[in-house]
Design an enzyme around this catalytic site. Sequence first.
Site, PDB file in Angstrom:
ATOM      1  N   ASP A   1       0.807  -1.277   0.193  1.00 55.19           N
ATOM      2  CA  ASP A   1      -0.134  -0.185  -0.401  1.00 55.19           C
ATOM      3  C   ASP A   1       0.722   1.066   0.224  1.00 55.19           C
ATOM      4  O   ASP A   1       1.508   1.650   0.713  1.00 55.19           O
ATOM      5  CB  ASP A   1      -0.935  -0.243   0.867  1.00 55.19           C
ATOM      6  CG  ASP A   1      -1.643   1.055   1.613  1.00 55.19           C
ATOM      7  OD1 ASP A   1      -1.549   2.607   0.622  1.00 55.19           O
ATOM      8  OD2 ASP A   1      -2.662   0.784   1.935  1.00 55.19           O
ATOM      9  N   ILE A   2       0.369   1.996  -1.173  1.00 55.32           N
ATOM     10  CA  ILE A   2       1.777   3.334  -0.917  1.00 55.32           C
ATOM     11  C   ILE A   2       1.506   3.954   0.211  1.00 55.32           C
ATOM     12  O   ILE A   2       2.287   5.075   0.684  1.00 55.32           O
ATOM     13  CB  ILE A   2       0.920   4.017  -2.161  1.00 55.32           C
ATOM     14  CG1 ILE A   2       2.836   4.180  -2.733  1.00 55.32           C
ATOM     15  CG2 ILE A   2       0.294   4.586  -2.510  1.00 55.32           C
ATOM     16  CD1 ILE A   2       2.856   5.101  -4.456  1.00 55.32           C
TER      17      ILE A   2
ATOM     18  N   ASN B   1      -6.446  13.062 -11.667  1.00 56.60           N
ATOM     19  CA  ASN B   1      -7.147  13.123 -12.193  1.00 56.60           C
ATOM     20  C   ASN B   1      -7.124  14.807 -12.990  1.00 56.60           C
ATOM     21  O   ASN B   1      -6.007  15.514 -12.068  1.00 56.60           O
ATOM     22  CB  ASN B   1      -8.998  13.102 -12.675  1.00 56.60           C
ATOM     23  CG  ASN B   1      -9.689  13.345 -11.001  1.00 56.60           C
ATOM     24  OD1 ASN B   1      -9.123  15.154 -10.775  1.00 56.60           O
ATOM     25  ND2 ASN B   1      -9.592  12.841 -10.166  1.00 56.60           N
TER      26      ASN B   1
ATOM     27  N   GLY C   1      -9.593   5.080  -5.865  1.00 58.43           N
ATOM     28  CA  GLY C   1      -8.328   3.728  -7.239  1.00 58.43           C
ATOM     29  C   GLY C   1      -6.975   4.797  -5.537  1.00 58.43           C
ATOM     30  O   GLY C   1      -7.336   5.029  -4.580  1.00 58.43           O
ATOM     31  N   VAL C   2      -6.405   4.620  -5.710  1.00 61.92           N
ATOM     32  CA  VAL C   2      -5.053   4.975  -4.694  1.00 61.92           C
ATOM     33  C   VAL C   2      -4.991   6.509  -5.064  1.00 61.92           C
ATOM     34  O   VAL C   2      -4.636   6.941  -3.502  1.00 61.92           O
ATOM     35  CB  VAL C   2      -3.231   5.007  -6.120  1.00 61.92           C
ATOM     36  CG1 VAL C   2      -3.195   6.010  -6.856  1.00 61.92           C
ATOM     37  CG2 VAL C   2      -2.240   5.046  -4.578  1.00 61.92           C
ATOM     38  N   ASP C   3      -6.154   7.519  -5.591  1.00 65.70           N
ATOM     39  CA  ASP C   3      -6.312   8.615  -5.335  1.00 65.70           C
ATOM     40  C   ASP C   3      -6.794   8.786  -3.343  1.00 65.70           C
ATOM     41  O   ASP C   3      -6.535   9.491  -3.143  1.00 65.70           O
ATOM     42  CB  ASP C   3      -6.495   9.160  -6.571  1.00 65.70           C
ATOM     43  CG  ASP C   3      -6.524  10.462  -6.576  1.00 65.70           C
ATOM     44  OD1 ASP C   3      -5.808  11.910  -5.457  1.00 65.70           O
ATOM     45  OD2 ASP C   3      -7.796  11.527  -7.439  1.00 65.70           O
TER      46      ASP C   3
ATOM     47  N   SER D   1      -2.457   5.037 -14.150  1.00 65.41           N
ATOM     48  CA  SER D   1      -3.132   4.962 -15.296  1.00 65.41           C
ATOM     49  C   SER D   1      -3.734   3.324 -15.678  1.00 65.41           C
ATOM     50  O   SER D   1      -4.736   2.859 -16.862  1.00 65.41           O
ATOM     51  CB  SER D   1      -2.827   5.290 -16.850  1.00 65.41           C
ATOM     52  OG  SER D   1      -2.664   6.837 -16.701  1.00 65.41           O
ATOM     53  N   THR D   2      -2.955   2.932 -14.756  1.00 66.85           N
ATOM     54  CA  THR D   2      -3.493   0.873 -14.535  1.00 66.85           C
ATOM     55  C   THR D   2      -4.480   0.336 -14.440  1.00 66.85           C
ATOM     56  O   THR D   2      -5.040  -0.491 -14.831  1.00 66.85           O
ATOM     57  CB  THR D   2      -2.761   0.050 -14.591  1.00 66.85           C
ATOM     58  OG1 THR D   2      -1.766   0.035 -13.250  1.00 66.85           O
ATOM     59  CG2 THR D   2      -0.955   0.511 -15.271  1.00 66.85           C
ATOM     60  N   GLY D   3      -5.499   1.544 -13.566  1.00 70.17           N
ATOM     61  CA  GLY D   3      -6.891   1.067 -12.818  1.00 70.17           C
ATOM     62  C   GLY D   3      -7.776   1.238 -13.684  1.00 70.17           C
ATOM     63  O   GLY D   3      -8.036   1.125 -14.505  1.00 70.17           O
TER      64      GLY D   3
HETATM   65  N1  AR6 Z   1      -1.224   1.704  -2.996  1.00 72.34           N
HETATM   66  C1  AR6 Z   1      -0.856   1.326  -4.429  1.00 72.34           C
HETATM   67  N2  AR6 Z   1      -1.327   1.159  -5.283  1.00 72.34           N
HETATM   68  C2  AR6 Z   1      -2.777   1.533  -5.095  1.00 72.34           C
HETATM   69  C3  AR6 Z   1      -3.296   1.559  -4.248  1.00 72.34           C
HETATM   70  C4  AR6 Z   1      -3.030   2.150  -2.739  1.00 72.34           C
HETATM   71  N3  AR6 Z   1      -3.248   2.131  -1.264  1.00 72.34           N
HETATM   72  N4  AR6 Z   1      -4.394   1.498  -4.284  1.00 72.34           N
HETATM   73  C5  AR6 Z   1      -4.849   1.432  -5.740  1.00 72.34           C
HETATM   74  N5  AR6 Z   1      -3.528   1.280  -5.731  1.00 72.34           N
HETATM   75  P1  AR6 Z   1      -6.074   4.098  -9.745  1.00 72.34           P
HETATM   76  P2  AR6 Z   1      -5.817   5.361 -12.164  1.00 72.34           P
HETATM   77  C6  AR6 Z   1      -3.279   0.130  -7.780  1.00 72.34           C
HETATM   78  O1  AR6 Z   1      -7.365   3.324 -10.471  1.00 72.34           O
HETATM   79  O2  AR6 Z   1      -5.748   4.196 -13.164  1.00 72.34           O
HETATM   80  C7  AR6 Z   1      -8.421   7.538  -9.243  1.00 72.34           C
HETATM   81  O3  AR6 Z   1     -10.406   7.822  -9.456  1.00 72.34           O
HETATM   82  C8  AR6 Z   1      -4.359   0.288  -8.823  1.00 72.34           C
HETATM   83  O4  AR6 Z   1      -4.730  -0.972  -8.385  1.00 72.34           O
HETATM   84  O5  AR6 Z   1      -5.619   4.235  -8.807  1.00 72.34           O
HETATM   85  O6  AR6 Z   1      -4.381   6.036 -12.442  1.00 72.34           O
HETATM   86  C9  AR6 Z   1      -7.770   8.983  -9.980  1.00 72.34           C
HETATM   87  O7  AR6 Z   1      -8.442  10.140  -9.465  1.00 72.34           O
HETATM   88  C10 AR6 Z   1      -3.655   0.597 -10.101  1.00 72.34           C
HETATM   89  O8  AR6 Z   1      -2.909  -0.982 -10.114  1.00 72.34           O
HETATM   90  O9  AR6 Z   1      -5.558   4.526 -11.022  1.00 72.34           O
HETATM   91  C11 AR6 Z   1      -8.673   9.329 -11.465  1.00 72.34           C
HETATM   92  O10 AR6 Z   1      -9.791   9.431 -11.170  1.00 72.34           O
HETATM   93  C12 AR6 Z   1      -2.395   1.709  -9.937  1.00 72.34           C
HETATM   94  O11 AR6 Z   1      -3.682   1.968  -8.417  1.00 72.34           O
HETATM   95  C13 AR6 Z   1      -8.537   7.681 -11.830  1.00 72.34           C
HETATM   96  O12 AR6 Z   1      -8.905   7.009 -10.450  1.00 72.34           O
HETATM   97  C14 AR6 Z   1      -3.526   3.105 -10.312  1.00 72.34           C
HETATM   98  O13 AR6 Z   1      -4.519   2.495 -10.498  1.00 72.34           O
HETATM   99  C15 AR6 Z   1      -7.065   7.413 -12.100  1.00 72.34           C
HETATM  100  O14 AR6 Z   1      -6.820   5.854 -12.945  1.00 72.34           O
END
Ligand code: AR6
Length: 172
Positions: free
Chosen positions: A11-12, A25, A33-35, A118-120
Amino acid sequence: MSEQVQVILGDITKQAVDAIVNAANTTLQGGGGVDGAIHREAGPHLVWECRKLGGCPTGGAKITKGYYLPAKHVIHAVGPIWQGGTAGEEELLARTYRSVFELVAQHSITSLALPAISTGAYRFPLDRATRIAVRETHSFLQRHSGLKHVVFVCFERPTYDAYVAAVAETFG
Ligand code: AR6
């Protein structure tokens, strides 16, 4: 594998480094997600500071404090939404990482943790995204000696496997 570069499953928000990268975003107002995880752990001061930044274009990055996070700073980076590969997504993702590393250099950051931008929710194909992330990291490390430690923090096993393969390929 280079000692400077590490791949972990985790977990970052738990990383005690100079800066963690957020997959944000263009509004920089938080999201899922991570945000979402980063904003939850950092507390409300983070969104207050983000509101003053006026958003960020795709391919860009902006830096804030980390507040209640163990990391000192958060670099909010906006990766592209995958649209099938014909909208310049690969170049935009590379530009996103370059924007992160510009801030790393400007702020003399010595340790950095990155998620798979970008991979989520943005659905960028994992192998392509991973190769771009590792290539841009390698290119920066060759030119800058200040950054001593880079951690790719993977939330899921397939992400971890893709990074381990890309790091082995690029760093030997
Ligand atoms: N620690 C590390 N990695 C994580 C964590 C964490 N706690 N939680 C999720 N990930 P995403 P995107 C991974 O969707 O594709 C948001 O709503 C996740 O499994 O977080 O860039 C923003 O506000 C995946 O591998 O980001 C934007 O609107 C990676 O983080 C949009 O999502 C990225 O997934 C950005 O989408």
